[in-house]
Design an enzyme around this catalytic site. Structure first.
Site, short mmCIF file in Angstrom:
data_model
loop_
_atom_site.label_atom_id
_atom_site.label_comp_id
_atom_site.label_asym_id
_atom_site.label_seq_id
_atom_site.Cartn_x
_atom_site.Cartn_y
_atom_site.Cartn_z
N HIS A 145 -6.89 -31.95 24.41
CA HIS A 145 -6.16 -32.01 23.14
C HIS A 145 -5.67 -30.60 22.84
O HIS A 145 -6.43 -29.65 22.93
CB HIS A 145 -7.10 -32.50 22.04
CG HIS A 145 -6.40 -32.94 20.79
ND1 HIS A 145 -5.71 -32.05 19.99
CD2 HIS A 145 -6.28 -34.15 20.20
CE1 HIS A 145 -5.19 -32.73 18.96
NE2 HIS A 145 -5.53 -34.00 19.06
N ARG A 201 0.37 -31.82 12.83
CA ARG A 201 1.74 -31.72 13.34
C ARG A 201 2.57 -32.92 12.91
O ARG A 201 3.74 -32.78 12.56
CB ARG A 201 1.72 -31.59 14.87
CG ARG A 201 1.37 -30.17 15.33
CD ARG A 201 1.15 -30.09 16.83
NE ARG A 201 -0.12 -30.70 17.22
CZ ARG A 201 -0.29 -31.50 18.26
NH1 ARG A 201 0.73 -31.81 19.03
NH2 ARG A 201 -1.47 -32.01 18.53
#
Ligand code: SF4
Ligand code: SF4
Ligand code: FES
Lengths: 599, 294
Positions: free
Chosen positions: A237, A257
């Site tokens: 990740h 994000r």
């Protein structure tokens, strides 16, 4: 065998995360007696850590969304290695599974007209993730937990399964467990066993996974003769915490994000624009202006920060290597300059709390320092898409322990939906199989005795090794040699180290009582981790190309003509882990047409 | 493996900085605090130090944990006598000049070391009638306004750390009360169901009898320790008490509350939500207007 506490059920489910609980709810509702076994307390499984949301083409925010688009996004995110039938079922069924969860009490965030709100995530064309702030996994697990409790399903908590039991024909028909509290063994007889044991992250040093993520299910399946697939594909990740050192690896949700956060290097440059791969060029914005318009208008192309995770993780890695990293060796994730403090606190409450309490960072005014962390195993037990049946009769698998659904790289949000869709299907498949059995299978008593004796051996033999030290060395080896960027030389070195570590793990000595003894539990978990580490490393050697969660410095490009058409299959052959290539079956025309469609 | 093998993490005296934890070791038969001294590293939480002790000095030290991020509620213990999540307690917030005591939660029977038998909580959970929604709208889905889900969502943040149960004086030193008392965690659970916009059941009688809501005298100790900052007393317990007492179990009033809440038109709800003062009132103190009107 009569000396051991013994229970008999139609279906035994191993693991009490989203997939296990969803499977158990299904089998119990179908009238099969069901037990769930889990290593921790009920409600603590790693699903609880999932933050961003559940991907499902509900179309409540963007009516243009459909299962076809979700399917396409998933396959492209997986670099076409996916079991396309699983990707199809997943895209088609996840909306129903989300609505079902709501009808069981889950409370998702809402749109102004009262529907389920959906949020943007990497690799998804439309805002698709049903969510509750940034603690969607908690909502899922609590809803399923309450449902399971209400249904009266028996849960064996803090019990570790150390072996699957098979009958003389090789069919799985139960399991040997160890009560962590008392240190006593327990035997389960079952017509069918569903593995829902989650991931393998604890094999790496920096990971989002909890102590439970030791690959037990992967190893149990391998030992029982089942095939694993895509084990070389590991998701790092892109955004894990990197400071303070003790918090390194903790997940920072992609929702940061999705909700507008951007990545910056030491010089303040929004560097993702330099890392747009050819493969995604058509669907990725190449100017800041276009990227920023996308959140409100999906006719623009997606910001590069929302490329699939493998792309972003490699980019972060490259920035740091090029000397443009942050003081603690990561890059910056900035939402403070992009959204109001109220918006951030409302949408990302647990990120706000996590950074405030662990790092003294206020994410509404300061940037976060982040770097890649081992998050998810795309690979797992090879299953039949419709029923989740493994290659061994009686053994099923769902969730992270199963392979195929996500191909070479999983899109964010597709995990929670995977748990629901395939947890349910595994439940249906297992009940059908159990009903079809003429005679309940009987485990081989010798298997129980041998496995129990091996487990107790750690107390007796007075070997020189400390299990915690062996674990640390395994994590170091996998982190440095089988990490984001791999080479043949490193991988071969890793195999040598694994040979050594195998020997050391067998020489572990455990002191203290059998009751709740973590050193003993770790000694047993090490057996699973070492099996998984070897499967991953050997499969990584075999795939001489770069694809998704498998990047080879010595073969930096994808090889669509050869490896792009193959899955790596790992199995145990007379005690030796072997890797073979298996051609991906051709896709039906109607699915292939979806992939050919324009973005 | 000794603390002296490493170079100091900070300059100065030359000896690496160390820290001492006094950890309760034992089982149901009894036990005692034992001191463990290990390296101290900047930025750590209590659970990190406990893990280092486990790895270097006491392999069999029993402790529960999962997420190490305050999200699973596994690592509850008493740090210097205060109920805390060990994974969210920074060492820098503690006085390290004296040994820091770590003991298991007191309200639950010890199994081993820091691990307690919390099965009481799972038993209570089984006694609470589950969520029972009304029928969906015409298209088979449900509609709810954010305003209506806000209050129940607060309760859904509960990570089942059981720290509130641990400090509640009704059961902390009164094992005999457990069979007739659910405790704050489960008042939160009942509140989450009662305030769920789709739920149709009435659990007030149960609250009064089996779940022992009357035994709570609103000391607020539970709210103070909740790591999720749930307003356990103000938002869950007090509204539940008002419902149980005020309505005096009037089924008509109860039905009115349920129906009115679900029938409230969305635009009105949205408008109400945009008024902070009203929202504050609603969430902290009383029932929705629909109820106080009857
Ligand atoms: S307010 Fe009630 S439930 Fe909370 S600690 Fe006090 S007595 Fe217990
Ligand atoms: S209400 Fe708060 S203190 Fe109580 S169990 Fe839940 S999270 Fe823990
Ligand atoms: S380990 Fe999950 S809350 Fe502490």
């Amino acid at each position: 065998m009569s000396d051991y506490e013994t229970h008999t059920f139609d279906v035994l489910v191993i693991g009490a995360g989203g997939a296990g609980l969803r499977a158990a709810v299904e089998t119990e509702a179908a009238g099969a007696t069901t037990a769930v076994v889990c290593k921790s307390l009920l409600g603590k499984a790693h699903t609880v850590m999932a933050e961003g949301g559940i991907a499902a083409a509900l179309g409540s925010v963007w009516p243009e969304d459909s299962w076809q688009v979700h399917f396409r996004d998933t396959m492209r995110g997986g670099k076409m290695l996916n079991n396309w039938r699983m990707a199809q079922l997943h895209a088609q069924e996840s909306p129903d599974r989300v609505l079902e969860l709501e009808s069981w009490g889950a409370l998702f965030d809402r749109t102004p007209d009262g529907r389920i709100l959906q949020r943007d995530f990497g690799g998804h064309r439309y805002a698709r993730l049903a969510h509750v702030g940034d603690h969607t996994g908690l909502e899922m697990i609590r809803t399923l937990q309450d449902r399971a409790v209400a249904a009266g399903i028996e849960v064996f908590m803090e019990c570790k399964i150390i072996r699957l039991l098979t009958d003389p024909s090789g069919a799985v028909c139960g399991a040997l467990g160890l009560w962590r509290e008392s240190g006593q063994f327990v035997v389960f007889h079952a017509k069918a066993v569903i593995l829902a044991s989650g991931g393998i992250g604890k094999t790496w040093k920096f990971t989002t996974n909890s102590w439970e993520g030791t690959g037990d299910g992967h190893a149990l399946a391998l030992w029982a003769g089942a095939e694993l697939v895509d084990m070389e594909c590991i998701q790092f990740h892109p955004t894990g915490m990197i400071w303070p050192a003790s918090a390194r690896g903790l997940l920072v949700t992609e929702a940061v994000r999705g909700d507008g956060g951007i990545l910056k290097n030491r010089d303040g440059e929004r560097f993702m624009f330099s890392y747009i791969p050819e493969y995604y060029a058509d669907e990725t914005a190449d100017t800041i202006e276009e990227a920023d318009k996308w959140y409100d208008d999906k006719t623009f192309r997606r910001p590069p920060e929302l490329l699939p995770r493998d792309e972003v993780a490699r980019a972060v890695n490259a920035e740091v290597k090029a000397g443009r990293g942050s003081p603690h060796g990561g890059v910056y994730l900035d939402i403070a300059s992009r959204r109001s403090p109220e918006y951030i606190r409302r949408r990302l409450p647990s990120m706000y709390q996590q950074f405030k309490e662990l790092a003294d960072v206020d994410i509404t005014t300061q940037m976060m320092e982040i770097g890649p962390t081992c998050h998810y195993a795309m690979g797992g037990v090879r299953v039949e898409a419709d029923t989740e049946a493994s290659t061994v009769p009686g053994l099923f698998a769902a969730g992270e322990v199963a392979g195929g659904m996500h191909g070479a790289n999983r899109l964010g949000g597709n995990s929670l939906s995977d748990l629901l869709v395939f947890g349910r299907r595994a439940g249906i498949g297992a009940v059908e199989y159990a009903r079809g059995l003429q005679h309940p299978p009987v485990p081989d008593p010798g298997e129980v005795e041998a496995a129990a004796a091996a487990a107790l051996g750690f107390f007796d033999h007075g070997g020189p090794e400390n299990p915690y030290a062996v674990h640390q060395d395994l994590q170091e080896a996998m982190q440095s040699l089988v990490g984001i960027i791999r080479t043949e030389a490193d991988l071969v070195r890793a195999v040598e180290l694994l040979d050594e570590l195998d020997g050391r793990a067998r020489a572990v000595a455990v002191e203290g009582p059998r009751q709740f003894n973590p050193a003993w539990h770790l000694a047993l978990d090490l057996q699973s981790m070492l099996a998984v580490a070897r499967a991953t490393t050997l499969a990584a050697i075999a795939r001489r190309e770069s694809r998704g969660g498998h990047t080879r410095d010595d073969y930096p490009d994808p090889d669509p003509e050869h490896f792009g058409k193959l899955n790596m299959v790992v199995r145990l052959d007379k005690g030796t882990v072997t890797v073979t290539e298996r051609p991906i079956p051709p896709m039906p025309d109607e699915l292939a047409a979806l992939l050919a469609a324009e973005r | 493996m000794t603390p002296h093998a490493d170079t100091p993490t900070t300059g100065g005296t030359g000896a690496p900085p160390t820290v001492t934890l006094a950890i309760w070791r034992g089982d149901a038969g009894g036990g005692a605090f034992r001191d463990y001294t290990v390296r101290a590293i900047e930025g750590e939480v209590v659970l990190d130090v406990v893990h280092r002790i486990q790895a270097e000095l006491a392999g069999d030290l029993a402790v529960r944990w999962n997420c190490k991020a305050g999200k699973c509620g596994s690592c509850s213990a008493e740090v210097n006598g205060k109920p805390r999540l060990m994974c969210m307690t920074r060492m820098s917030t503690l006085d390290t000049t004296a040994p820091i005591t770590i003991s298991p939660m007191r309200a639950f029977p010890v199994m081993r070391d820091l691990v307690t038998d919390v099965s009481y909580n799972f038993a209570v959970a089984r006694r609470i009638p589950p969520f029972a929604p009304g029928p969906p709208t015409g298209d088979g889905t449900y509609r709810m306004a954010q305003f209506d889900v806000d209050r129940a969502q607060e309760f859904h943040k509960c990570i089942e750390c059981f720290l509130c149960q641990n400090v509640c004086h009704v059961i902390r030193d009164h094992e005999e009360n457990k069979p007739r008392y659910a405790g704050p965690r489960f008042f939160v659970r009942v509140a989450s169901l009662e305030m769920h916009p789709l739920d149709t059941l009435d659990r007030r009688q149960l609250l009064r009898t089996e779940l022992g809501l009357g035994l709570c005298n609103i000391t607020k100790c539970c709210t103070e320790v909740c790591p999720e900052h749930i307003h356990i007393t103000d938002n869950a317990i007090i509204p539940l008490k008002e419902r149980v007492v005020d309505a005096a179990y009037d089924p008509v009033a109860w039905l009115g509350r349920k129906i009115l809440r679900r029938a409230r038109p969305t635009p009105a709800a949205e408008a109400a939500a945009s008024s902070p003062a009203q929202q504050h009132n609603e969430v902290i103190v009383t029932d929705p207007p629909a109820v106080s009107g009857d």
